[in-house]
Structure formats: structure tokens, C-alpha cells
Enzyme design. Structure first.
Site, short mmCIF file in Angstrom:
data_model
loop_
_atom_site.label_atom_id
_atom_site.label_comp_id
_atom_site.label_asym_id
_atom_site.label_seq_id
_atom_site.Cartn_x
_atom_site.Cartn_y
_atom_site.Cartn_z
N ASP A 6 -14.62 3.41 4.38
CA ASP A 6 -14.06 2.47 5.61
C ASP A 6 -14.08 3.54 6.65
OD1 ASP A 6 -12.30 4.23 3.77
OD2 ASP A 6 -10.66 3.12 4.57
N ARG A 14 -10.86 4.45 12.08
CA ARG A 14 -11.38 3.28 11.57
C ARG A 14 -10.77 2.16 12.23
NH1 ARG A 14 -8.24 3.53 5.48
NH2 ARG A 14 -6.32 3.15 6.18
N SER A 30 -6.55 3.65 -1.74
CA SER A 30 -6.84 2.32 -1.27
C SER A 30 -8.25 1.57 -1.75
CB SER A 30 -6.59 2.16 0.12
OG SER A 30 -5.33 2.69 0.23
N ARG A 48 -4.22 15.16 5.09
CA ARG A 48 -3.67 13.92 4.78
C ARG A 48 -3.63 13.56 3.38
NH1 ARG A 48 -3.15 9.46 8.58
NH2 ARG A 48 -3.64 7.25 7.54
N ASP A 69 0.92 -1.45 0.21
CA ASP A 69 -0.08 0.01 0.02
C ASP A 69 0.89 1.21 0.12
OD1 ASP A 69 -2.29 1.82 0.60
OD2 ASP A 69 -3.27 -0.37 0.92
N ASP A 121 -1.41 -0.39 -4.73
CA ASP A 121 -2.61 0.19 -5.25
C ASP A 121 -2.46 1.51 -5.48
OD1 ASP A 121 -1.99 0.95 -2.51
OD2 ASP A 121 -3.79 0.51 -1.59
N ARG A 138 -9.89 15.09 11.02
CA ARG A 138 -10.34 13.67 10.61
C ARG A 138 -9.73 12.53 11.47
NH1 ARG A 138 -7.82 12.00 4.91
NH2 ARG A 138 -7.98 10.14 5.88
N ARG A 169 -16.58 7.76 0.63
CA ARG A 169 -15.72 6.29 0.61
C ARG A 169 -16.27 6.03 2.26
NH1 ARG A 169 -9.43 5.42 0.24
NH2 ARG A 169 -9.11 4.38 2.13
#
Length: 514
Positions: free
Chosen positions: A265, A193, A64, A155, A14, A444, A187, A263
Site C-alpha cells: 500500500d 498513500r 493492517s 512509526r 484499526d 486487526d 517515510r 508491503r
């Protein structure tokens, strides 16, 4: 008697892109003897993981979720960013029945319309243009109380870049004559997560009760105060923004709350804290009866109306392996577990028949530059054990380090992260050799190959649009040029001697030599 498998492993590194410029390139400066040797001895190429090649707007960096959906489905999947933007451009967004209803319900109840999401042009979890369209729509339909709860990025954007967005939305509400920014928070808290409920609880209190660690009369002032405390956008402490009378906004019975992240996740935890009656992640002081809407589907067990339903992806790699009677393993740390399972399977939560899953807990540190190796050793222990068991036809593993440490902007830590992953790859390749297995190594999207923003001088914490590696450790072969992530699944099936489903529009990019 069970026949021993000859596994085909897919290792997804990743955040591991290719960039020729060595300046601030953690991957270039890392000691990676294993990958260096594999690149020298085995067929390899560079493939695309961004922009139009993965269903994003031209030039948009990959991420990702998008990467794993494209890899797992074997086709270019047009992403929610593109889909929602198109709906706005063509006027369909304002006519969305789910969004219209939730606004109208709040108006009828004399309630407020609350809009929350990542206020960012990053385009990875959300886009501020979508949030602006939502604010305009709420006011246009007659909402008199419109409150924006802004999660700050830093980020997928430069670490200190939120001022322009906050100023723009302040001006927007002035122009509209209604609405205001009600809260600001990084965030790090609102979009956790990894079950760090102490973080999420601070965002929950801020949104539901208007209770923050700090309070300001202006969102830009809140941001500048955070900077003076040495908090970058991602880490801005919970800050309530008061109105002209010094009042904060709270979430009350009859209000509507619209979550504008597309998104899933990093949207799940805060969503569950808001809507789940049996939620036990932390003690909730209030649980208002509200109308809650998500922009897209976050999980099968999240029962909330969604403005844009998911398109059903059939005959993904996971489903195809199931239909062929093959066994498969998905394995990663917590941070990327959803990517090798939910996203890789095209948004399907449940495992396919013959699909096993292993999740290694990510280390409990504040930021991953404090432990750049993360839990890669334990992950590799389990992966090697699974390979040597000869139980699986296909093994899919994600090493999160390049991305998770790359996001911290810490160059030295990112170098260590890459070196840790390289050592792990050596162990995996050796284990595969013992059982006559094969391996594909890819990524990815990019990240760790650029750790400084050349234009601003700030740490570069976002993804990149660089090409990513593709290495085949197996039989004598050559690799075609022009590959992209959607070519990986068809290539894997071809290496296994299996037919490629018609739904997979990617191509096999490995030519085996006789």
C-alpha cells in the site's frame, strides 16, 4: 421485488488492542460508553492478531495488511516477511532470477544498482535484513556502483531510532568495499498513500537527481541534523549524501532500481511515479530509462518484474459471498480503503460480483492528531445509510482512527480518536437493530493501547502484539477461547447459515444457543 436483507456487519477498529496496564493506554482512558455497554451485554472475547497466529515470525507485531489478509481469507497466511527471510536463510534469495537479472543488466550497461526501501527492523513494510542481503548480493555479483536510498521509519519503530541502522549500513559498505548510502528521507514523504504528491515529489527528486533540501557527507550526520531541526525519523527532510568528491548519486539510463518494501500500500505511489509513462501526479524533471524491480507485487496495474510472486488465495470471504449470490459492501476512509478491498480480497484488485465499495477521503491534515476524529462521522453517515437500505447481506467497515492517530504518539489525540469511534459504533449498532441485523466488532492489531515506550520514554508509535477485542452483537451465544483473526470469516459464514470452504482453515468461534 427485492427482498430486504438482514445484514451482518464486520467493524474493524484499526489499531485497537487490549492491554490491562492503564499507563499511557489511550483506549483505557477514553470514554467509550457504547463499547462498555456492548461488552457488558453481549458475548465477547480476545483474539490473536500477531506472530505465528497471522503467519508472521513468533512475537512479531501484527499490522493492517497482514490482519486484513488473515481476516478476509479465513486462514493463516504466511507473510512476505517470513517468506523473504526464509529465502535468504536457505540461499534461494541470491539465486532469485529476477534480482540476478536486474543486477547483471546494470553491470553490463556500466550502470549503477540503486536499492531503496524502508530501512527499519520494524518488519511491517520491510526489514533491514532483507536490504542488507540485497546490498551484499549486488556487490557479490560484481556491481561497482551500489547506492542505498534509505527511507526512515519512526512509526513502526521508536520515533528516533534510525541511527543504529544508518551506522550499521555505513559499516557494511566499508566492509564490502563497494557501495554507500546515497540519500536519506522520512517515510512521510517516500511512502505516502493518500495522494499527497507534493510529498512524493521530494522523494522522487532525491532518488532520481540527488536533489534534496539538505546535503551531507555522512548519513548519520544527516540524521543528527534532522533531529536538531526537531524532525523525527518519519519526517526527516530529503537529504542527499555525497561521496568523497562531494558528488551526489542520480538515477541514470541503464541503471537498475530495486524496491525492497514487501508491503504494497505505501509502495504504490512512489513506484508509479518512477515507472508510469503517463504519470501526472507531479511534474517530473527527469524520467530515466531504468530496470525497475519490486520485491513483491504492489498492484495488478503496476507492470514491473517482481522478485517474489504472490500466492493465489482462492475462496476468500469476498469470493465465497460472490459464489453464494450474496451482496457485500466494503467501506473505509482513504487510509484503510486498500485494506478492506485489495488486502481483504487476498490481493485481488477488482471487486467481486455483488461487491460495492465506498471510499471516504481522509482529512487533508499534516498528521492525524490534528483531527483525531478523522472523517469518521461522514464514514458512519454512509455506513448507516447502506445498512438502512437493506441492500447488503454483509457490510465490512474499517475505522482507521486508533491506528492512524496512535502512530502520531499523541496520547490526548488518541483518546479523542477512540471516543469518536465509540460514538460511531453506537450509531451503527442502532441502525443494525432497525433492520434486525447483527454485528461483529474486532481489530486487526493493537496500537493505541500503548502510547509510550516504557523502556525509552519516547512516544510509542508502533503497533503492538496485544490481543484484540471480538464482540458479537446478535443472538444468544458464547465465544470459544483461543480465537485468531483467521477464524472471523468462517464464523461469519456460519452465522449466515452457509458452508465454510475447505480452503478456510479457520474455525467458527461462536456457538449459538438454541
Amino acid at each position: 421485488m427485492t427482498t430486504a436483507k438482514r445484514p451482518l456487519a464486520l467493524l474493524i477498529l484499526d489499531g485497537w488492542g487490549y492491554r490491562e496496564n492503564p499507563h499511557n493506554n489511550a483506549i483505557f482512558h477514553a470514554r467509550t460508553p457504547v463499547l462498555d455497554k456492548l461488552n457488558a451485554q453481549f458475548p465477547n472475547s480476545l483474539i490473536s492478531g500477531s506472530g505465528l497466529d497471522v503467519g508472521l515470525p513468533d512475537g512479531q507485531m501484527g499490522n493492517s495488511e497482514v490482519g486484513h489478509i488473515n481476516i478476509g481469507s479465513g486462514r493463516v497466511v504466511y507473510q512476505e516477511l517470513t517468506r523473504v527471510s526464509k529465502a535468504i536463510e536457505e540461499g534461494e534469495f541470491e539465486e532469485n532470477t529476477v534480482l540476478c537479472k536486474t543486477i547483471d543488466d546494470a553491470i553490463k550497461a556500466n550502470g549503477a544498482v540503486h536499492i531503496m526501501g524502508l530501512l527499519s527492523p520494524g518488519g511491517v513494510h520491510s526489514h533491514e535484513e532483507h536490504i542488507e542481503a540485497m546490498c551484499r548480493m549486488a556487490v557479490k555479483r560484481g556491481a561497482k556502483q551500489v547506492y542505498l536510498h534509505a527511507f526512515l521509519d519512526g512509526r513502526d519503530t521508536p520515533p528516533r531510532s534510525a541511527k543504529g541502522s544508518l551506522a550499521h549500513f555505513g559499516d557494511l559498505f566499508t566492509t564490502l568495499g563497494q557501495g554507500r548510502i546515497a540519500s536519506v528521507i522520512g517515510r512521510y514523504y517516500a511512502m505516502d498513500r493518500d495522494n499527497r504528491w507534493d510529498r512524493v515529489s521530494q522523494a522522487y527528486e532525491l532518488i532520481t537527481q540527488g536533489k534534496g533540501k539538505f546535503s551531507y557527507s555522512n548519513a548519520v550526520d544527516a540524521l543528527e541534523a534532522a533531529y536538531s531541526r526537531d524532525e523525527n525519523d518519519e519526517f526527516v527532510a530529503a537529504s542527499s549524501i555525497t561521496d568523497a568528491q562531494g558528488q551526489t548519486a542520480s538515477l541514470n539510463d541503464g541503471d537498475s532500481l530495486i524496491f525492497m518494501n514487501f508491503r504494497a500500500d505505501r509502495a504504490r505511489q512512489i513506484t508509479r511515479s518512477v515507472i508510469n509513462a503517463d504519470f501526472d501526479g507531479f511534474e517530473r524533471a527527469v524520467t530515466p530509462k531504468i530496470n525497475f524491480v519490486t520485491l513483491t507485487e504492489y498492484a495488478a496495474d503496476i507492470s514491473a518484474p517482481k522478485a517474489f510472486s504472490s500466492s493465489d488465495l482462492v475462496n476468500t470471504l469476498g469470493e465465497t459471498l460472490q459464489n453464494l449470490g450474496k451482496t457485500q459492501l466494503r467501506i473505509s476512509e482513504t487510509e484503510k480503503y486498500a485494506h478492506v478491498t485489495f488486502f481483504f480480497n487476498g490481493g485481488k484488485e477488482d471487486p467481486f460480483k455483488g461487491e460495492d465499495r465506498i471510499m471516504i477521503p481522509s482529512p487533508k491534515v499534516a498528521t492525524y492528531d490534528l483531527q483525531p476524529e478523522m472523517n469518521s462521522t461522514e464514514l458512519t453517515d454512509k455506513l448507516v445509510e447502506a445498512i438502512e437500505s437493506a441492500k447488503y447481506d454483509v457490510v465490512i467497515c474499517n475505522y482507521p482512527n486508533g491506528d492512524m492517530v496512535g502512530h502520531t504518539g499523541n496520547f490526548d489525540a488518541a483518546v479523542k480518536a477512540c471516543e469518536a469511534v465509540d460514538a460511531c459504533i453506537g450509531r451503527v449498532v442502532a441502525a443494525l437493530a432497525k433492520v434486525n441485523g447483527e454485528c461483529l466488532i474486532t481489530a486487526d492489531h493493537g496500537n493505541a493501547e500503548q502510547m509510550t515506550d516504557e523502556s525509552t520514554g519516547q512516544a510509542h508509535t508502533a503497533h503492538t502484539s496485544e490481543l484484540v477485542p471480538f464482540i458479537y452483537v446478535g443472538r444468544d451465544a458464547s465465544i470459544k477461547d483461543g480465537g485468531r483473526l483467521s477464524d472471523i470469516a468462517p464464523t461469519m459464514l456460519s452465522l449466515m447459515g452457509q458452508p465454510v470452504p475447505a480452503e478456510m482453515t479457520g474455525r467458527c468461534i461462536i456457538d449459538l444457543k438454541e
